[in-house]
Design an enzyme around this catalytic site. Structure first.
Site, short mmCIF file in Angstrom:
data_model
loop_
_atom_site.label_atom_id
_atom_site.label_comp_id
_atom_site.label_asym_id
_atom_site.label_seq_id
_atom_site.Cartn_x
_atom_site.Cartn_y
_atom_site.Cartn_z
N LYS A 113 7.30 5.60 -8.92
CA LYS A 113 7.74 5.67 -10.32
C LYS A 113 9.04 6.47 -10.47
CE LYS A 113 3.81 3.94 -12.26
NZ LYS A 113 3.00 3.58 -11.07
C1 LIG Z 1 2.13 2.60 -10.77
C2 LIG Z 1 1.59 2.51 -9.41
C3 LIG Z 1 1.19 1.27 -8.84
C4 LIG Z 1 1.23 -0.02 -9.61
O1 LIG Z 1 2.54 -0.45 -9.87
P1 LIG Z 1 2.83 -1.54 -11.02
O2 LIG Z 1 4.30 -1.55 -11.17
O3 LIG Z 1 2.14 -0.99 -12.25
O4 LIG Z 1 2.24 -2.83 -10.59
C5 LIG Z 1 0.76 1.26 -7.53
N1 LIG Z 1 0.69 2.40 -6.81
C6 LIG Z 1 1.03 3.61 -7.32
C7 LIG Z 1 0.90 4.81 -6.48
C8 LIG Z 1 1.51 3.71 -8.63
O5 LIG Z 1 1.84 4.92 -9.14
#
Ligand SMILES: *Cc1c(COP(=O)(O)O)cnc(C)c1O
Length: 468
Positions: A113
């Protein structure tokens, strides 16, 4: 480059105009009017910053090139992401497959993120300074989005973050990451409830348009187009990296929840990055796997969302999925609107098989807690590397997918964030980066409120007037 809504009722808008919002005014999502094409080979040998600048210039031509370049340089620094490569790629010689890991989770909060959120922090600051506006970001988090947003926005001018999280339901590491940020523009609100309660509170409060306008409320949730744009970059750099001395097919395996990460892969491919398959991995919350294997989209009720050991994927209604459906319908806003009205009314829709999906080459699979534990253990035995539970879902689905050629699995979090599951799999805790030593012992500041929209509103108003 102008942006439209997937539901067809938004006047074309510029990147700067859609940047602060997730949702289009008609309830759809903002999408570029067309996907620009990218000459990928021309980018070989260029730095992450260079590639980011080329990609983002295509999507944000209304930003002055020098301004955009400076923002990208300030965002993607080795000091922040641990290396010049920003998203380094390494081989994962496991189970006889040609696997690689794209380490997208080396940013300040140890989840992928950060790649997007760090950029949004700088982009928001720029747009707010230009327009003289202020922004109050109201969000809900089950852990990763909140800490990434706060780390990106802390101390920035003209913006505040109000982040709702379920009291006692995040890991102690995740809670400490958020609550130990003491900057005056960060306000953590722990709600006596679950994540869905937090999300509903945000919807209720942001749904009051008069309140929203008066207090300049904005969002950083995963519907934000800027986040997708930022994520396209590492598909390009990772593809370039693994094709330096290899010219067979390259696929990507993506642990998925809100369909944001994999959507960026889909867009990269539409732009001309020669990605073979996109391999979508879900955990026990397998709405998307069901869709890609049967053509039936069937959203689960909140009560039927499983709490799993890959918690960032515990989602039943993927907020970016509508952007993919818009492309799937041939960018038919009318049809998209009808399908999502059906989701509201009947909880889903049925494409009558998977023929329409075939051109998109998305292969999917699901993983369970037992699979994660077994995969973390087997990868560790084979390579000495520790992968986090989400990445393990991706690796598990990738090796079982039957996809030939080279597969890049996106590492979405560092194992230190999910130590309990690693202990269960390996009997030992993962190493913790030194920046996080003693994290849980740092002073914390957060407010505790009941699951009550009036109480949250009152707090937001008080803080805007008087400070946190
Ligand atoms: C947010 C997240 C996901 C999922 O990603 P999306 O973009 O919502 O499909 C997977 N793994 C981790 C560690 C995340 O923080």
């Amino acid at each position: 480059m102008k942006y439209l809504s997937t539901r067809g009722h938004m006047a074309p808008a510029t990147f700067s105009e859609i940047l602060l919002e997730g949702l289009a005014p008609d309830g759809g999502l903002c999408v570029p009017e067309s996907y620009p094409s990218l000459d990928v080979e021309a980018l070989r040998g260029r730095s992450y910053v260079d590639v980011a600048f080329v990609v983002m210039s295509l999507f944000a031509p209304d930003l002055k090139p020098a301004v955009l370049r400076a923002i990208i340089e300030r965002t993607y620094m080795a000091e922040v992401f641990g290396s010049e490569a920003i998203v380094p790629v390494s081989a994962l010689p496991y189970a006889g497959h040609d696997l690689h890991l794209a380490h997208a989770s080396n940013g300040p909060t140890l989840a992928f993120k950060d790649i997007a959120m760090q950029l949004l922090g700088h982009l928001f600051e720029h747009v707010l300074t230009e327009t003289g506006r202020e922004l109050n970001i109201l969000g809900a988090t089950s852990g990763d989005t909140g800490s990434a947003a706060e780390a990106a926005m802390a101390g920035k001018h003209n913006m505040r973050v109000f982040m709702l999280s379920p009291l006692g339901k995040t890991s102690s590491f995740q809670a400490a990451q958020m609550f130990s940020i003491l900057d005056a523009n960060i306000c953590n609100i722990a709600i006596r409830g679950v994540f869905d309660d937090c999300q509903d509170l945000v919807k209720v409060i942001a749904g009051d348009l008069e309140f929203k306008r008066r207090y300049h409320l904005g969002a950083v949730n995963s519907m934000n187009w800027g986040r997708i744009m930022a994520q396209i970059v590492y598909y390009v750099t990772s593809w370039l990296h693994v094709t330096e001395e290899y010219d067979g097919p390259v696929s990507f395996a993506v642990p998925s929840g809100n369909f944001g990460n994999i959507l960026a892969g889909h867009v990269a491919r539409q732009m001309g990055v020669p990605i073979d398959k996109l391999i979508l991995a879900t955990n026990e919350n397998d709405v998307l796997d069901e869709f890609f294997t049967t053509g039936v989209y069937r959203v689960r009720a909140a009560a039927n969302v499983h709490a799993t050991s890959s918690p960032s994927m515990d989602i039943s209604k993927a907020s970016n999925f509508e952007r993919f459906i818009y492309d799937l319908t041939g960018r038919d806003a009318e049809r998209t609107r009808t399908l999502f009205a059906q989701v509201e009314r009947e909880g889903g829709f049925d494409l009558d098989g998977t023929d329409a999906l075939a051109p998109y080459r998305i292969v999917s699979g699901r993983s369970t807690h037992a699979d994660r534990i077994a995969t973390i253990r087997a990868v560790h035995e084979a390579t000495g590397q520790i992968i986090d539970p989400h990445t393990a879902d991706g690796v598990k689905v990738a090796v079982e997918s039957g996809v030939k050629g080279r597969i890049v699995c996106i590492e979405t979090a560092r194992p230190a964030k999910f130590a309990a599951t690693i202990v269960e799999a390996l009997g030992t805790s993962p190493d913790r980066p030194s920046a996080f030593a003693g994290l849980e012992g740092l002073p914390q500041r957060f407010e505790v409120l009941d699951n009550d929209a009036a109480a949250v509103r009152a707090l937001v108003e008080r803080v805007i007037h008087a400070g946190c």
